[in-house]
Design an enzyme around this catalytic site. Structure first.
Site, PDB file in Angstrom:
ATOM      1  N   ASP A  41       0.823  -1.214   0.000  1.00 43.12           N
ATOM      2  CA  ASP A  41       0.000   0.000   0.000  1.00 43.12           C
ATOM      3  C   ASP A  41       0.857   1.265   0.000  1.00 43.12           C
ATOM      4  O   ASP A  41       1.957   1.276   0.558  1.00 43.12           O
ATOM      5  CB  ASP A  41      -0.916  -0.024   1.241  1.00 43.12           C
ATOM      6  CG  ASP A  41      -2.097   0.921   1.106  1.00 43.12           C
ATOM      7  OD1 ASP A  41      -2.380   1.388  -0.028  1.00 43.12           O
ATOM      8  OD2 ASP A  41      -2.740   1.201   2.131  1.00 43.12           O
ATOM      9  N   ARG A  45       0.137   7.721  -2.624  1.00 45.66           N
ATOM     10  CA  ARG A  45       0.753   8.765  -1.782  1.00 45.66           C
ATOM     11  C   ARG A  45       2.200   9.018  -2.182  1.00 45.66           C
ATOM     12  O   ARG A  45       2.674  10.152  -2.158  1.00 45.66           O
ATOM     13  CB  ARG A  45       0.671   8.347  -0.299  1.00 45.66           C
ATOM     14  CG  ARG A  45      -0.665   8.692   0.332  1.00 45.66           C
ATOM     15  CD  ARG A  45      -0.900   7.933   1.617  1.00 45.66           C
ATOM     16  NE  ARG A  45      -1.323   6.560   1.340  1.00 45.66           N
ATOM     17  CZ  ARG A  45      -1.472   5.623   2.275  1.00 45.66           C
ATOM     18  NH1 ARG A  45      -1.210   5.912   3.534  1.00 45.66           N
ATOM     19  NH2 ARG A  45      -1.901   4.429   1.939  1.00 45.66           N
ATOM     20  N   HIS A  58       2.477   3.323  -9.095  1.00 43.45           N
ATOM     21  CA  HIS A  58       2.259   1.898  -9.346  1.00 43.45           C
ATOM     22  C   HIS A  58       3.465   1.285 -10.062  1.00 43.45           C
ATOM     23  O   HIS A  58       3.860   0.162  -9.790  1.00 43.45           O
ATOM     24  CB  HIS A  58       0.978   1.689 -10.171  1.00 43.45           C
ATOM     25  CG  HIS A  58      -0.270   2.116  -9.449  1.00 43.45           C
ATOM     26  ND1 HIS A  58      -0.518   1.786  -8.131  1.00 43.45           N
ATOM     27  CD2 HIS A  58      -1.344   2.858  -9.845  1.00 43.45           C
ATOM     28  CE1 HIS A  58      -1.696   2.298  -7.752  1.00 43.45           C
ATOM     29  NE2 HIS A  58      -2.211   2.960  -8.779  1.00 43.45           N
ATOM     30  N   SER A  86      -7.393  -5.499  -5.192  1.00 45.02           N
ATOM     31  CA  SER A  86      -8.453  -6.104  -4.382  1.00 45.02           C
ATOM     32  C   SER A  86      -9.774  -6.088  -5.133  1.00 45.02           C
ATOM     33  O   SER A  86      -9.951  -5.339  -6.104  1.00 45.02           O
ATOM     34  CB  SER A  86      -8.599  -5.344  -3.059  1.00 45.02           C
ATOM     35  OG  SER A  86      -9.247  -4.110  -3.270  1.00 45.02           O
ATOM     36  N   SER A  87     -10.719  -6.911  -4.658  1.00 48.89           N
ATOM     37  CA  SER A  87     -12.042  -6.897  -5.295  1.00 48.89           C
ATOM     38  C   SER A  87     -12.692  -5.524  -5.126  1.00 48.89           C
ATOM     39  O   SER A  87     -13.536  -5.132  -5.926  1.00 48.89           O
ATOM     40  CB  SER A  87     -12.920  -8.018  -4.724  1.00 48.89           C
ATOM     41  OG  SER A  87     -12.889  -8.012  -3.318  1.00 48.89           O
ATOM     42  N   GLU A  88     -12.278  -4.783  -4.105  1.00 49.10           N
ATOM     43  CA  GLU A  88     -12.827  -3.435  -3.891  1.00 49.10           C
ATOM     44  C   GLU A  88     -12.132  -2.377  -4.755  1.00 49.10           C
ATOM     45  O   GLU A  88     -12.655  -1.278  -4.940  1.00 49.10           O
ATOM     46  CB  GLU A  88     -12.694  -3.041  -2.411  1.00 49.10           C
ATOM     47  CG  GLU A  88     -13.658  -3.769  -1.483  1.00 49.10           C
ATOM     48  CD  GLU A  88     -13.285  -5.237  -1.270  1.00 49.10           C
ATOM     49  OE1 GLU A  88     -12.087  -5.577  -1.335  1.00 49.10           O
ATOM     50  OE2 GLU A  88     -14.214  -6.055  -1.070  1.00 49.10           O
ATOM     51  N   TRP A  90     -11.970  -2.282  -7.774  1.00 51.56           N
ATOM     52  CA  TRP A  90     -12.792  -1.984  -8.953  1.00 51.56           C
ATOM     53  C   TRP A  90     -13.593  -0.693  -8.749  1.00 51.56           C
ATOM     54  O   TRP A  90     -14.129  -0.138  -9.698  1.00 51.56           O
ATOM     55  CB  TRP A  90     -13.750  -3.135  -9.263  1.00 51.56           C
ATOM     56  CG  TRP A  90     -13.046  -4.382  -9.741  1.00 51.56           C
ATOM     57  CD1 TRP A  90     -12.881  -5.535  -9.033  1.00 51.56           C
ATOM     58  CD2 TRP A  90     -12.414  -4.600 -11.009  1.00 51.56           C
ATOM     59  NE1 TRP A  90     -12.173  -6.460  -9.782  1.00 51.56           N
ATOM     60  CE2 TRP A  90     -11.878  -5.917 -10.995  1.00 51.56           C
ATOM     61  CE3 TRP A  90     -12.233  -3.812 -12.153  1.00 51.56           C
ATOM     62  CZ2 TRP A  90     -11.192  -6.452 -12.084  1.00 51.56           C
ATOM     63  CZ3 TRP A  90     -11.546  -4.357 -13.236  1.00 51.56           C
ATOM     64  CH2 TRP A  90     -11.039  -5.658 -13.195  1.00 51.56           C
ATOM     65  N   LEU A 152      10.754 -20.596  -5.078  1.00 50.29           N
ATOM     66  CA  LEU A 152       9.882 -19.642  -4.380  1.00 50.29           C
ATOM     67  C   LEU A 152       8.493 -19.740  -4.993  1.00 50.29           C
ATOM     68  O   LEU A 152       8.337 -19.701  -6.213  1.00 50.29           O
ATOM     69  CB  LEU A 152      10.411 -18.209  -4.549  1.00 50.29           C
ATOM     70  CG  LEU A 152       9.483 -17.094  -4.047  1.00 50.29           C
ATOM     71  CD1 LEU A 152       9.302 -17.156  -2.534  1.00 50.29           C
ATOM     72  CD2 LEU A 152      10.014 -15.709  -4.449  1.00 50.29           C
ATOM     73  N   ARG A 209       2.025  -4.932   6.117  1.00 51.37           N
ATOM     74  CA  ARG A 209       1.325  -3.882   5.363  1.00 51.37           C
ATOM     75  C   ARG A 209       2.178  -2.627   5.419  1.00 51.37           C
ATOM     76  O   ARG A 209       2.609  -2.203   6.488  1.00 51.37           O
ATOM     77  CB  ARG A 209      -0.060  -3.580   5.922  1.00 51.37           C
ATOM     78  CG  ARG A 209      -0.776  -2.525   5.042  1.00 51.37           C
ATOM     79  CD  ARG A 209      -2.226  -2.303   5.393  1.00 51.37           C
ATOM     80  NE  ARG A 209      -2.854  -1.435   4.391  1.00 51.37           N
ATOM     81  CZ  ARG A 209      -4.104  -1.539   3.980  1.00 51.37           C
ATOM     82  NH1 ARG A 209      -4.894  -2.473   4.478  1.00 51.37           N
ATOM     83  NH2 ARG A 209      -4.595  -0.709   3.074  1.00 51.37           N
ATOM     84  N   ARG A 215      -4.837  -2.134   8.721  1.00 52.56           N
ATOM     85  CA  ARG A 215      -6.032  -2.957   8.509  1.00 52.56           C
ATOM     86  C   ARG A 215      -5.709  -4.008   7.448  1.00 52.56           C
ATOM     87  O   ARG A 215      -4.699  -3.911   6.753  1.00 52.56           O
ATOM     88  CB  ARG A 215      -7.230  -2.098   8.071  1.00 52.56           C
ATOM     89  CG  ARG A 215      -6.969  -1.257   6.827  1.00 52.56           C
ATOM     90  CD  ARG A 215      -8.193  -0.432   6.423  1.00 52.56           C
ATOM     91  NE  ARG A 215      -7.838   0.534   5.407  1.00 52.56           N
ATOM     92  CZ  ARG A 215      -7.388   1.773   5.656  1.00 52.56           C
ATOM     93  NH1 ARG A 215      -7.278   2.198   6.900  1.00 52.56           N
ATOM     94  NH2 ARG A 215      -7.064   2.591   4.674  1.00 52.56           N
ATOM     95  N   LEU A 216      -6.615  -4.998   7.335  1.00 54.88           N
ATOM     96  CA  LEU A 216      -6.377  -6.100   6.400  1.00 54.88           C
ATOM     97  C   LEU A 216      -7.037  -5.879   5.045  1.00 54.88           C
ATOM     98  O   LEU A 216      -6.685  -6.551   4.064  1.00 54.88           O
ATOM     99  CB  LEU A 216      -6.849  -7.426   7.007  1.00 54.88           C
ATOM    100  CG  LEU A 216      -5.987  -7.942   8.165  1.00 54.88           C
ATOM    101  CD1 LEU A 216      -6.598  -9.193   8.784  1.00 54.88           C
ATOM    102  CD2 LEU A 216      -4.559  -8.245   7.698  1.00 54.88           C
TER     103      LEU A 216
END
Ligand code: IPE
Ligand code: IPE
Ligand code: MG
Length: 269
Positions: A41, A45, A58, A86-88, A90, A152, A209, A215-216
């Protein structure tokens, strides 16, 4: 994506390269986690702090993934799962989603041969169908081309959401029960875990993180039941081997009890 350094220094046969960054971490027995999972994450920023577009963050984040893979090889971490989308995610603007998928396509084209060469096995978890057929076949090809590698294990979580994953597992078991293939009494933790996308893989021992958020965000909720969590104040594009070793050091200092009492033998006290 430019390649300023060889992807994996450890792949050089002579071992004559510079000292491994892992030297910053001197593990004792059992101190190296088998499976590290990372919530990468802070790309936005990082870019904003430089007055750059988010895509620049990115892109720099993709370099940090390469450094992290190298750090895993240097420290002997056998499993690495990275949360890439993440699925969020989107819910983000279409332009950012298209930048991210473009970058991913580029990453797949550029990196798979080199990752394969150094012994990385790639797997993808999440709803790959949402990225379309072309990307789907690139993903399948990356998995196929690296399937025999064992050094790996790299899982890339794409359009991944833990709640989705858990609901899908419940649905499969409900279907099996309805068709009489399994009795409801036979549904235990092992039967449930066997329906998850990463079935058969070790649970993450350590979840890192970056960016200071704690948070997860819907990452590996089932698998993280006893993971050690390490939150670092570094933005993902700045993450390097020293941060990785810092997290491994924090992990090595934790006492993992799994609900038991370390001062008492099993069944006593
Ligand atoms: C993580 O960086 C990458 C993805 C979620 C795809 P962010 O894009 O979330 O960066 P911040 O949190 O806005 O800094
Ligand atoms: C989590 O980061 C997802 C990834 C790193 C891919 P987000 O930036 O999407 O998480 P929130 O929205 O801050 O919880
Ligand atoms: Mg974020």
């Amino acid at each position: 994506m430019s390649h300023p350094t060889p992807l994996l220094r450890t792949a050089e046969p002579s071992g004559a390269g510079p000292a491994a960054p892992a030297a910053a971490f001197a593990p004792h027995d059992g101190a190296v986690p088998v499976h590290v999972a990372i919530i990468m994450d802070g790309n936005g920023r990082w870019a904003a702090a430089r007055g750059l577009p988010r895509i620049a963050g990115h892109r720099a984040g993709a370099e940090a993934v390469r450094r992290t893979i190298r750090a895993c090889l240097d420290t002997g971490v056998a499993w690495l799962t990275v949360y890439a989308f993440s699925s969020e995610n989107w819910r983000r603007p279409a332009t950012e989603i298209s930048d991210l998928t473009g970058l991913l396509r580029h990453y797949l084209r550029q990196e798979v041969a080199e990752l394969s060469r150094v012994g990385v096995r790639m797997r993808f978890i999440g709803d790959r169908a949402r990225f379309g057929a072309a990307m789907g076949s690139q993903i399948a090809l990356a998995e196929e081309r690296t399937a025999a590698n064992t050094r790996l294990n790299l899982n890339i979580a794409l359009s991944y959401g833990a709640r989705d994953e858990i609901v899908a597992a419940a649905r499969k078991l409900a279907q099996a029960a309805m068709e009489g293939r399994i009795s409801p009494e036979a549904i235990d933790e092992a039967a449930f875990a066997a329906q998850l996308t990463a079935a058969g893989q070790p649970d993450p021992d350590l979840i890192i993180r970056t960016s200071g958020e704690q948070r997860l965000s819907n990452f590996l909720l089932w698998q993280s039941a006893y993971a050690e969590l390490v939150f670092l104040d570094v933005l993902w594009p700045d993450f390097d081997a020293a941060h990785f070793c810092q997290a491994l050091g924090a992990f090595a200092g934790r006492e993992r009890r799994f609900g038991a009492r370390p001062d008492a033998g099993a069944g006593r006290g």
